[in-house]
Design a protein around this motif. Sequence first.
Motif, mmCIF file in Angstrom:
data_model
loop_
_atom_site.group_PDB
_atom_site.id
_atom_site.type_symbol
_atom_site.label_atom_id
_atom_site.label_comp_id
_atom_site.label_asym_id
_atom_site.label_seq_id
_atom_site.Cartn_x
_atom_site.Cartn_y
_atom_site.Cartn_z
ATOM 1 N N LEU A 136 11.961 -9.073 -9.551
ATOM 2 C CA LEU A 136 10.513 -8.079 -10.733
ATOM 3 C C LEU A 136 10.745 -7.194 -10.164
ATOM 4 O O LEU A 136 9.550 -6.189 -10.790
ATOM 5 N N ALA A 137 10.672 -6.838 -8.909
ATOM 6 C CA ALA A 137 9.592 -5.270 -8.604
ATOM 7 C C ALA A 137 10.579 -4.360 -8.841
ATOM 8 O O ALA A 137 9.981 -3.669 -9.153
ATOM 9 N N ARG A 138 12.153 -4.410 -9.049
ATOM 10 C CA ARG A 138 13.191 -3.731 -8.941
ATOM 11 C C ARG A 138 12.458 -3.295 -10.742
ATOM 12 O O ARG A 138 13.387 -2.138 -11.316
ATOM 13 N N ALA A 139 12.827 -4.533 -11.114
ATOM 14 C CA ALA A 139 13.262 -4.538 -12.842
ATOM 15 C C ALA A 139 11.461 -3.491 -12.928
ATOM 16 O O ALA A 139 11.514 -2.353 -13.856
ATOM 17 N N ARG A 140 10.930 -3.810 -12.727
ATOM 18 C CA ARG A 140 9.371 -2.590 -12.376
ATOM 19 C C ARG A 140 9.265 -1.475 -11.562
ATOM 20 O O ARG A 140 9.113 -0.606 -13.155
ATOM 21 N N LEU A 141 9.831 -1.026 -10.904
ATOM 22 C CA LEU A 141 10.321 0.099 -10.878
ATOM 23 C C LEU A 141 11.308 0.745 -11.393
ATOM 24 O O LEU A 141 10.956 2.243 -11.524
ATOM 25 N N ALA A 142 11.829 0.426 -12.005
ATOM 26 C CA ALA A 142 13.218 0.936 -12.983
ATOM 27 C C ALA A 142 12.906 1.285 -13.765
ATOM 28 O O ALA A 142 13.202 2.568 -14.608
ATOM 29 N N ARG A 143 11.412 1.142 -14.289
ATOM 30 C CA ARG A 143 10.729 1.233 -15.886
ATOM 31 C C ARG A 143 9.664 2.195 -15.457
ATOM 32 O O ARG A 143 9.628 2.948 -16.340
ATOM 33 N N CYS A 144 9.293 2.651 -13.958
ATOM 34 C CA CYS A 144 8.402 4.080 -13.780
ATOM 35 C C CYS A 144 9.489 5.264 -13.569
ATOM 36 O O CYS A 144 10.376 5.144 -13.388
ATOM 37 N N ASP A 145 8.474 5.924 -14.358
ATOM 38 C CA ASP A 145 8.380 7.305 -14.110
ATOM 39 C C ASP A 145 9.362 8.660 -12.703
ATOM 40 O O ASP A 145 8.201 7.771 -12.217
ATOM 41 N N GLY A 170 3.089 -3.248 -5.252
ATOM 42 C CA GLY A 170 3.092 -1.824 -4.297
ATOM 43 C C GLY A 170 3.732 -1.284 -6.571
ATOM 44 O O GLY A 170 3.398 0.216 -6.424
ATOM 45 N N SER A 171 4.315 -1.734 -7.010
ATOM 46 C CA SER A 171 5.499 -1.411 -7.906
ATOM 47 C C SER A 171 3.796 -1.370 -9.653
ATOM 48 O O SER A 171 4.476 -1.003 -10.882
ATOM 49 N N ARG A 172 3.055 -2.786 -9.674
ATOM 50 C CA ARG A 172 2.285 -2.943 -10.772
ATOM 51 C C ARG A 172 1.084 -1.843 -10.363
ATOM 52 O O ARG A 172 0.128 -1.486 -11.467
ATOM 53 N N VAL A 173 0.155 -1.587 -9.300
ATOM 54 C CA VAL A 173 -0.692 -1.300 -8.943
ATOM 55 C C VAL A 173 -1.357 0.371 -8.370
ATOM 56 O O VAL A 173 0.199 0.545 -7.983
ATOM 57 N N ASN A 174 -2.491 1.026 -8.472
ATOM 58 C CA ASN A 174 -2.293 2.241 -8.277
ATOM 59 C C ASN A 174 -2.329 2.382 -7.040
ATOM 60 O O ASN A 174 -2.816 1.152 -6.139
ATOM 61 N N VAL A 197 1.636 -1.008 -0.036
ATOM 62 C CA VAL A 197 0.292 -0.269 -0.105
ATOM 63 C C VAL A 197 1.115 1.159 -0.345
ATOM 64 O O VAL A 197 0.487 2.189 -0.891
ATOM 65 N N THR A 198 1.873 1.313 0.788
ATOM 66 C CA THR A 198 3.199 2.512 1.284
ATOM 67 C C THR A 198 3.181 3.024 -0.289
ATOM 68 O O THR A 198 3.430 4.158 -0.889
ATOM 69 N N VAL A 199 4.043 1.992 -1.163
ATOM 70 C CA VAL A 199 4.627 2.412 -2.262
ATOM 71 C C VAL A 199 3.962 2.701 -3.273
ATOM 72 O O VAL A 199 4.497 3.552 -3.988
ATOM 73 N N ALA A 200 3.393 1.256 -3.530
ATOM 74 C CA ALA A 200 2.064 2.287 -4.597
ATOM 75 C C ALA A 200 1.524 3.369 -4.360
ATOM 76 O O ALA A 200 1.714 4.473 -5.337
ATOM 77 N N SER A 201 1.173 3.996 -2.989
ATOM 78 C CA SER A 201 0.628 5.594 -2.795
ATOM 79 C C SER A 201 1.883 6.904 -3.092
ATOM 80 O O SER A 201 2.260 7.889 -3.271
ATOM 81 N N GLU A 202 3.438 6.094 -1.934
ATOM 82 C CA GLU A 202 4.579 7.328 -2.773
ATOM 83 C C GLU A 202 4.718 6.885 -4.025
ATOM 84 O O GLU A 202 5.384 7.758 -4.598
ATOM 85 N N ARG A 203 4.107 6.330 -5.271
ATOM 86 C CA ARG A 203 4.922 6.243 -6.459
ATOM 87 C C ARG A 203 4.027 6.857 -7.217
ATOM 88 O O ARG A 203 4.458 7.431 -7.707
#
Length: 251
Positions: free
Chosen positions: A242-251, A161-165, A79-85
């Motif tokens: 998987l999460a690290r790869a996803r977060l690396a692609r996040c703007d 958290g890296s995949r959903v809003n 929850v917190t990673v999704a919110s902070e992202r």
Amino acid sequence: MAAQAWSPLRCYWLEAKHELLRLMRTPSFVLPTLLFPAVFYLLFAVLLAGSSGKGAAHYLLAGYGVFGIMGAALFGFGVTVASERERGLLRLKRALPMPQGAYLLAKMVTAMVFAVLISLILAALAVAFADIALSPRQWMLLLLVNVAGVLPFCALGLYIGSRVNASAAPAVVNLLYLPMGFLSGLWLPLQLLPDAIGWLAPVWPSYHLGELAQKVVGGGAGSPAWMHLGVLMVFTGVFFVLARARLARCD
């Protein structure tokens, strides 16, 4: 020179300290995380145990310990990673002159602190109301299982958290958290559930952590501890990658 040498450690310390304080000041996180395992234990292991007696109390001490630390890790990360992202905080963290791992380490330390608190609360209830008497070694091993056991669920929560809003994250976490607890045999022994649930139980990381906890209190299905530990390590590594790869692609 000394101040420069210690500045990275200070960054880790301050990040972990403020992450813990932030969650401690969030009643919607603290109260369910600490109270749900305790209330469930009192209800099912003390008040409703009936003729099962200490057997149920031992089993549920291990089971609800794992269930509690799952919630601390999944909600603390998912929850917190999704919110902070979504709010752009992760981009801000990358721009700050702080060690790259401080953000994740702070969240892992916070989850471990909550795992300690949950374990201590359940231990106090088990001793006071269920007359549980484990050896000091068993208590320490159970604490170790719970504290280290947050890592697979931290990894899973980070991936969520890296995949959903932010608005969807609580629902997704709940859809995993509650079924995993039941289907892994944390609430009831798998022998009391349909055979299909027992066959599928090893799919869940909570099953393997629950088996390690059961072995500490004198239960478990008989599979070697190293097998459960290996599954948890692989699960943790895969979802962190998987999460690290996803977060690396996040703007």
